[in-house]
Write an enzyme that holds these catalytic residues in place. Structure first.
Site, PDB file in Angstrom:
ATOM      1  N   ASN A  20      52.532  46.177 -85.458  1.00 15.57           N
ATOM      2  CA  ASN A  20      52.312  47.241 -86.426  1.00 15.57           C
ATOM      3  C   ASN A  20      52.237  46.650 -87.835  1.00 15.57           C
ATOM      4  OD1 ASN A  20      51.997  49.930 -87.211  1.00 15.57           O
ATOM      5  ND2 ASN A  20      54.180  50.209 -87.553  1.00 15.57           N
ATOM      6  N   ASN A  29      53.926  46.795 -90.403  1.00 20.31           N
ATOM      7  CA  ASN A  29      55.144  46.360 -91.096  1.00 20.31           C
ATOM      8  C   ASN A  29      55.875  45.240 -90.368  1.00 20.31           C
ATOM      9  OD1 ASN A  29      56.155  47.734 -88.891  1.00 20.31           O
ATOM     10  ND2 ASN A  29      57.581  48.995 -90.033  1.00 20.31           N
ATOM     11  N   LYS A  30      55.317  44.716 -89.291  1.00 18.86           N
ATOM     12  CA  LYS A  30      56.038  43.733 -88.491  1.00 18.86           C
ATOM     13  C   LYS A  30      55.850  42.317 -89.041  1.00 18.86           C
ATOM     14  CE  LYS A  30      57.985  46.495 -85.546  1.00 18.86           C
ATOM     15  NZ  LYS A  30      57.575  47.776 -86.113  1.00 18.86           N
ATOM     16  N   ILE A  31      56.540  41.350 -88.403  1.00 20.50           N
ATOM     17  CA  ILE A  31      56.574  39.987 -88.912  1.00 20.50           C
ATOM     18  C   ILE A  31      55.174  39.371 -88.904  1.00 20.50           C
ATOM     19  CG2 ILE A  31      57.048  38.797 -86.740  1.00 20.50           C
ATOM     20  CD1 ILE A  31      59.064  38.119 -89.892  1.00 20.50           C
ATOM     21  N   ILE A  32      54.349  39.692 -87.899  1.00 22.45           N
ATOM     22  CA  ILE A  32      52.906  39.466 -87.973  1.00 22.45           C
ATOM     23  C   ILE A  32      52.251  40.784 -87.593  1.00 22.45           C
ATOM     24  CG2 ILE A  32      53.181  37.048 -87.291  1.00 22.45           C
ATOM     25  CD1 ILE A  32      51.664  37.770 -84.678  1.00 22.45           C
TER      26      ILE A  32
END
Length: 371
Positions: free
Chosen positions: A176, A178-181
């Site tokens: 998503n 907002n995730k780390i990638i």
């Protein structure tokens, strides 16, 4: 996003492979599996899709019981409802804020004795930190419970040298925004079991059988990732180490600046863990700090700085009113006191200092006012 992602996206676009099939998907799955340290990966449209198919792959049926962390995003619990099963919420432990292995064991043993066994466990790697899988797996193995690792927030994290997502029978990730990638939207299911991976891939493509015409003998879903987004994911994955390093630097900067303040504690890093620090999360003790979590969020908002509370535990959500909960006090306190501070990889040191200045000023202003 960088020029690498733009180049990868245009490469996929120019190839003509724009649907949920193509060489970028194949390469992304291979590279992702290698990174996590598992044999198979299936690229999907979301982390929620990965969790849904994981439950189906574990044979969870309507009426079954599935234990899940109560301190999590709602998708971890919703997928249990998708398959007609009943969620049983387990409180957090202090050491990692993840699912408490002792409470989980007690609930599994009690349900087993009652003749209502728990079929699967969804253990969430909260805010970028792995749960205590040594104890969790021992319990699951003893009672014959399937273990799914919800690593949506923890790509790049490790525990005792092994990567997040590799501890359960199935691991699930989210890409998503907002995730780390990110691939803007997307997810991945990983496993060491070839037959399981093949089933998941089939279900994710509407369970179409390999015939000339469209033949279907089981229910399927439209859950595959597009080739265009897979290209972005490959470029993002190549920079994962750099991303995790920066997130950890941001966390350390917050701790250095705000740690000395009375009434602030940061999410601990459990022994053996290397947390990705997907989010920097602090607890604000109102009695020591001088104000509560919401006052800090309000002060940041007045300076056009976004922050937010931690996840509200699932057992406190109206959607899951009446659901079984074991424990609850730890997750409730984390929610009441917890604030997620800005921690995006692109933040500069000056931007982190600006956030710290506002938090420090809030504490000072309230201390003077109370005096």
């Amino acid at each position: 996003m960088t020029d690498s992602e733009r180049t990868a996206l245009l490469r996929a676009f120019d190839s003509g492979w724009v649907a949920p099939i193509g060489p970028e998907i194949d390469a992304f799955e291979t590279e992702f599996a290698e990174r996590v340290g598992v044999r198979h990966a299936v690229a999907l449209s979301s982390g929620t899709a990965a969790l849904h198919l994981a439950l189906l792959a574990c044979g969870v049926m309507p009426g079954d019981r599935v234990a899940v962390s109560t301190l999590t995003f709602v998708a971890s619990a919703n997928v249990i409802r998708y398959v007609g099963a009943h969620p049983i919420f387990i409180d957090s432990e202090e050491a990692s804020w993840n699912i408490d292995p002792q409470l989980l064991r007690e609930e599994i043993r009690e349900q087993d004795a009652k003749g209502t066994p728990i079929r699967a466990v969804i253990a969430v790697d909260l805010f970028g930190q792995c749960a205590d899988y040594t104890r969790i797996r021992n319990t699951c193995n003893e009672f014959g419970v399937r273990l799914i690792e919800d690593a949506a927030e923890a790509l790049g994290a490790q525990c005792n040298g092994a990567s997040a997502g590799s501890f359960g029978e199935i691991g699930c990730f989210s890409f998503n925004g907002n995730k780390i990638i990110t691939t803007s939207g997307g997810g991945m299911l990983v496993t060491n079991h070839a037959a399981l991976a093949e089933s998941v891939k089939r279900w994710a493509t509407q369970s179409r059988l390999p015939t000339r015409h469209y033949e279907h003998s089981e229910l399927g879903y439209n859950y595959r990732l597009s080739n265009l987004l897979a290209a972005i994911g490959r470029a993002q994955l190549a920079r994962l180490d750099e991303t995790v390093r920066r997130r950890r630097q941001i966390f350390d900067q917050y701790v250095s600046r705000l740690g000395p303040l009375s009434g602030i504690r940061f999410m601990p890093e459990a022994p053996g863990n290397t947390c990705s620090r997907w989010l920097t999360v602090a607890l604000i003790d109102e009695s020591e700090f001088g104000c509560g979590r919401d006052a800090v969020i309000d002060a940041l908002e007045q300076q056009n700085i976004e922050s937010r509370p931690t996840w509200k535990p699932m057992h406190l959500q109206a959607l899951y009113e009446g659901a079984t909960i074991r424990g609850g006090s730890v997750s409730e306190r984390i929610f009441t006191e917890g604030v997620c501070l800005p921690s995006g990889t692109s933040m500069s040191d000056d931007a982190v200092d600006r956030v710290c200045d506002v938090v420090q000023a809030t504490a000072s202003r309230l201390t003077i006012s109370n005096a």
